[in-house]
Design a protein around this motif. Structure first.
Motif, mmCIF file in Angstrom:
data_model
loop_
_atom_site.group_PDB
_atom_site.id
_atom_site.type_symbol
_atom_site.label_atom_id
_atom_site.label_comp_id
_atom_site.label_asym_id
_atom_site.label_seq_id
_atom_site.Cartn_x
_atom_site.Cartn_y
_atom_site.Cartn_z
ATOM 1 N N LYS A 84 0.769 -1.159 -0.183
ATOM 2 C CA LYS A 84 0.007 0.114 0.110
ATOM 3 C C LYS A 84 0.837 1.050 0.009
ATOM 4 O O LYS A 84 1.623 1.446 0.761
ATOM 5 C CB LYS A 84 -0.999 0.014 1.124
ATOM 6 C CG LYS A 84 -1.989 -1.311 1.308
ATOM 7 C CD LYS A 84 -2.567 -1.242 2.608
ATOM 8 C CE LYS A 84 -3.808 -2.183 2.618
ATOM 9 N NZ LYS A 84 -4.464 -2.225 3.718
ATOM 10 N N THR A 126 1.143 5.553 -0.447
ATOM 11 C CA THR A 126 0.282 6.786 -0.600
ATOM 12 C C THR A 126 1.431 7.976 -0.963
ATOM 13 O O THR A 126 2.448 7.955 -0.694
ATOM 14 C CB THR A 126 0.221 7.353 1.010
ATOM 15 O OG1 THR A 126 -1.070 6.426 1.746
ATOM 16 C CG2 THR A 126 -0.373 8.798 0.818
ATOM 17 N N SER A 128 -1.248 -1.148 -4.483
ATOM 18 C CA SER A 128 -2.591 -0.245 -4.403
ATOM 19 C C SER A 128 -2.031 1.126 -3.987
ATOM 20 O O SER A 128 -0.727 1.252 -3.430
ATOM 21 C CB SER A 128 -3.549 -0.622 -3.356
ATOM 22 O OG SER A 128 -2.986 -0.550 -2.153
ATOM 23 N N ARG A 152 -3.044 5.300 -2.932
ATOM 24 C CA ARG A 152 -3.909 6.606 -2.557
ATOM 25 C C ARG A 152 -3.037 7.788 -2.977
ATOM 26 O O ARG A 152 -1.797 7.995 -2.500
ATOM 27 C CB ARG A 152 -4.504 6.637 -1.250
ATOM 28 C CG ARG A 152 -5.233 5.708 -0.915
ATOM 29 C CD ARG A 152 -5.869 5.793 0.713
ATOM 30 N NE ARG A 152 -6.325 7.274 1.009
ATOM 31 C CZ ARG A 152 -7.621 7.523 0.683
ATOM 32 N NH1 ARG A 152 -8.463 6.606 0.086
ATOM 33 N NH2 ARG A 152 -8.142 8.775 1.082
ATOM 34 N N VAL A 188 -2.757 11.629 -2.409
ATOM 35 C CA VAL A 188 -3.242 12.802 -1.546
ATOM 36 C C VAL A 188 -2.785 14.263 -2.160
ATOM 37 O O VAL A 188 -1.524 14.248 -2.525
ATOM 38 C CB VAL A 188 -2.593 12.579 -0.022
ATOM 39 C CG1 VAL A 188 -2.973 13.889 0.657
ATOM 40 C CG2 VAL A 188 -3.047 11.338 0.220
ATOM 41 N N GLU A 197 -8.157 11.795 -10.537
ATOM 42 C CA GLU A 197 -8.442 12.461 -9.191
ATOM 43 C C GLU A 197 -7.796 12.113 -8.055
ATOM 44 O O GLU A 197 -7.803 10.889 -7.648
ATOM 45 C CB GLU A 197 -9.890 12.639 -9.324
ATOM 46 C CG GLU A 197 -10.852 13.290 -10.116
ATOM 47 C CD GLU A 197 -10.579 14.719 -9.975
ATOM 48 O OE1 GLU A 197 -10.637 15.204 -8.840
ATOM 49 O OE2 GLU A 197 -10.268 15.626 -10.920
ATOM 50 N N PRO A 198 -7.282 13.002 -7.144
ATOM 51 C CA PRO A 198 -7.032 12.357 -5.948
ATOM 52 C C PRO A 198 -7.879 11.981 -4.992
ATOM 53 O O PRO A 198 -9.276 12.062 -5.186
ATOM 54 C CB PRO A 198 -6.518 14.096 -5.306
ATOM 55 C CG PRO A 198 -6.487 14.968 -6.309
ATOM 56 C CD PRO A 198 -7.244 14.446 -7.309
ATOM 57 N N HIS A 199 -7.491 10.851 -4.101
ATOM 58 C CA HIS A 199 -8.425 10.345 -3.513
ATOM 59 C C HIS A 199 -8.889 11.324 -2.235
ATOM 60 O O HIS A 199 -9.964 11.108 -1.651
ATOM 61 C CB HIS A 199 -7.692 8.866 -2.638
ATOM 62 C CG HIS A 199 -7.410 7.912 -3.722
ATOM 63 N ND1 HIS A 199 -6.283 7.958 -4.412
ATOM 64 C CD2 HIS A 199 -8.338 6.975 -3.924
ATOM 65 C CE1 HIS A 199 -6.362 6.760 -5.267
ATOM 66 N NE2 HIS A 199 -7.232 6.266 -4.887
ATOM 67 N N THR A 200 -8.113 12.126 -1.941
ATOM 68 C CA THR A 200 -8.446 13.237 -0.754
ATOM 69 C C THR A 200 -7.806 14.653 -1.074
ATOM 70 O O THR A 200 -6.589 14.612 -1.600
ATOM 71 C CB THR A 200 -8.413 12.727 0.540
ATOM 72 O OG1 THR A 200 -8.529 13.644 1.324
ATOM 73 C CG2 THR A 200 -6.522 12.567 0.811
ATOM 74 N N GLU A 205 -5.579 11.558 7.985
ATOM 75 C CA GLU A 205 -5.753 10.418 6.615
ATOM 76 C C GLU A 205 -4.954 9.332 6.693
ATOM 77 O O GLU A 205 -5.153 8.101 6.152
ATOM 78 C CB GLU A 205 -4.969 11.234 5.173
ATOM 79 C CG GLU A 205 -4.340 10.543 3.936
ATOM 80 C CD GLU A 205 -5.587 9.778 3.396
ATOM 81 O OE1 GLU A 205 -5.057 8.771 2.818
ATOM 82 O OE2 GLU A 205 -6.755 10.151 3.171
ATOM 83 N N ASN A 231 -6.244 5.443 6.496
ATOM 84 C CA ASN A 231 -5.816 4.741 5.478
ATOM 85 C C ASN A 231 -4.321 4.564 5.482
ATOM 86 O O ASN A 231 -3.399 5.263 4.873
ATOM 87 C CB ASN A 231 -6.076 5.289 4.301
ATOM 88 C CG ASN A 231 -7.576 5.666 4.134
ATOM 89 O OD1 ASN A 231 -8.173 4.829 3.741
ATOM 90 N ND2 ASN A 231 -8.032 7.114 4.049
#
Length: 364
Positions: free
Chosen positions: A3, A5, A35, A37, A39, A61-64, A87, A91
């Motif tokens: 994972k 980020t 995977s 994310r 930010v 598009e950003p996840h957040t 965040e 996550n």
């Protein structure tokens, strides 16, 4: 499952993360157990400074969006840290990737490490030696706590080794911003507007200035622009104006017939201008890299640089912040005696693939 980020906050970050995102997605499409994310910290929130880059560079598009907004260095750092902590708690990744040297880079690396999450610094190890630059503080602090460094040059590698970092943490991969440049070069597009319609290729300058040493003192800014005007033989000068600089220019009432102030440009339009320029005059670090690879002469209005390879192997020269230094460099340029790009190792458009391959190797 690994994972990841990825953090982006300011305009230079978007160019650096785009190829990494595409390389991760390519691995996911091949069945790799990855995977991610994305930010967006919201450090740059103006559309020209942020939104256009997502569209043009095919960034999802950003996840957040942490919506940190503006404010002082401390206010912005605090806002990013508070929001990014939430965040990460919601996550939690195996690895946080930060890029470059902006406020978001510093804030997110500290937040991740305090939660015992690994940090990888893309563009780790570069140094200007100038502690008056906020970016230098950001680089030094981020590097001091990072678990892995993805470096752009042998100079950066040596900086990290001399600082005592373990060799196995340093991964010499190249420059993701050049990945973006080479991927998108065929898509560069002429900006819309009357001034751009009449420009002739290789017969105009591109000017950018945003650093406090050049733009915060009105006398210094006026003297530098006067020196540029005097040494460019009446050639058109296209000046996409950074918001910080616009305020100073407005107070000074600077006006020359061949100096054209334009709004900030999106990535494809700006690099179209650079590629077709006679030369670039700038105080940006990233532009020196792009200009070098496109073999466009580059004059840097700074007293130091963290990208020395653009001087040794690129088209960049360090002019300094004294306006009186500019004349001999412009004279050399006008005589057609400027150096050509010699090629910088690993700046080949494949850096992001090397980064993702290394991450898989480390964390699988």
């Amino acid at each position: 499952m690994i994972k990841i980020t990825l953090v982006a906050g300011a305009r230079p970050n978007f160019m650096k993360i785009a190829p990494i995102l595409h390389a991760i997605q390519a691995e996911i499409n091949k069945g790799s157990q990855l995977s991610f994310r994305l930010v967006h910290t919201g450090q740059h929130y103006d559309k020209k400074m942020s939104g256009d880059f997502f569209d043009q560079l095919n960034i999802p598009e950003p996840h957040t969006n942490l919506a940190a907004g503006g404010g002082t260095q401390a206010e912005q750092t605090a806002a990013v840290m508070i929001a990014f902590e939430k965040e990460l708690l919601a996550n939690r990744p195996d690895l946080v990737i930060v890029v470059g040297d902006v406020t978001s880079t510093l804030a997110c690396s500290i937040t991740a490490k305090k939660l015992c999450v690994d940090v990888a610094h893309v563009e780790g190890g570069i140094r200007s030696g100038d502690l008056t630059m906020p970016e230098e503080i950001n680089r030094m602090v981020t590097d001091s706590i990072s678990d892995h460094f993805f470096t752009t040059s042998e100079i950066a590698n040596e900086n990290l080794l001399q600082a005592g970092f373990a060799k196995e943490k340093i991964h010499y991969v190249g420059n993701t911003m050049i990945d973006t440049l080479l991927t998108n070069r065929s898509k560069f597009q002429k900006p819309k507007g009357e001034i751009f319609d009449v420009l002739e290729a290789k017969k105009y300058f591109v000017l950018t200035m945003h650093r406090p040493a050049n733009v915060d003192q009105e006398g210094q800014l006026k003297a530098m622009i006067d020196a540029i005007i005097e040494g460019t033989n009446g050639m058109p000068i296209i000046f996409p104006v950074h918001p910080r600089t616009a305020k100073s220019l407005e107070k000074l009432g600077i006006s020359y017939s061949n100096l054209h102030l334009v709004d900030p440009l999106a990535y494809l339009e700006f690099n179209y201008l650079v590629e077709n320029a006679f030369a670039v005059i700038t105080d940006s670090g990233g532009i020196t890299e792009e200009a070098s690879v496109m073999n466009v002469p580059c004059l840097t209005l700074r007293d130091n640089t963290e990208r020395a390879e653009t001087i040794h192997l690129g088209t960049n020269e360090l002019v300094g912040t004294n306006p009186q230094n500019l004349a001999p460099y412009l004279q050399k340029l006008m005589r057609g005696e400027w150096k050509s790009y010699k090629g910088i190792p690993l700046w080949d458009g494949k850096t992001a693939v090397r980064i993702v391959d290394k991450i898989i190797d480390i964390y699988r």
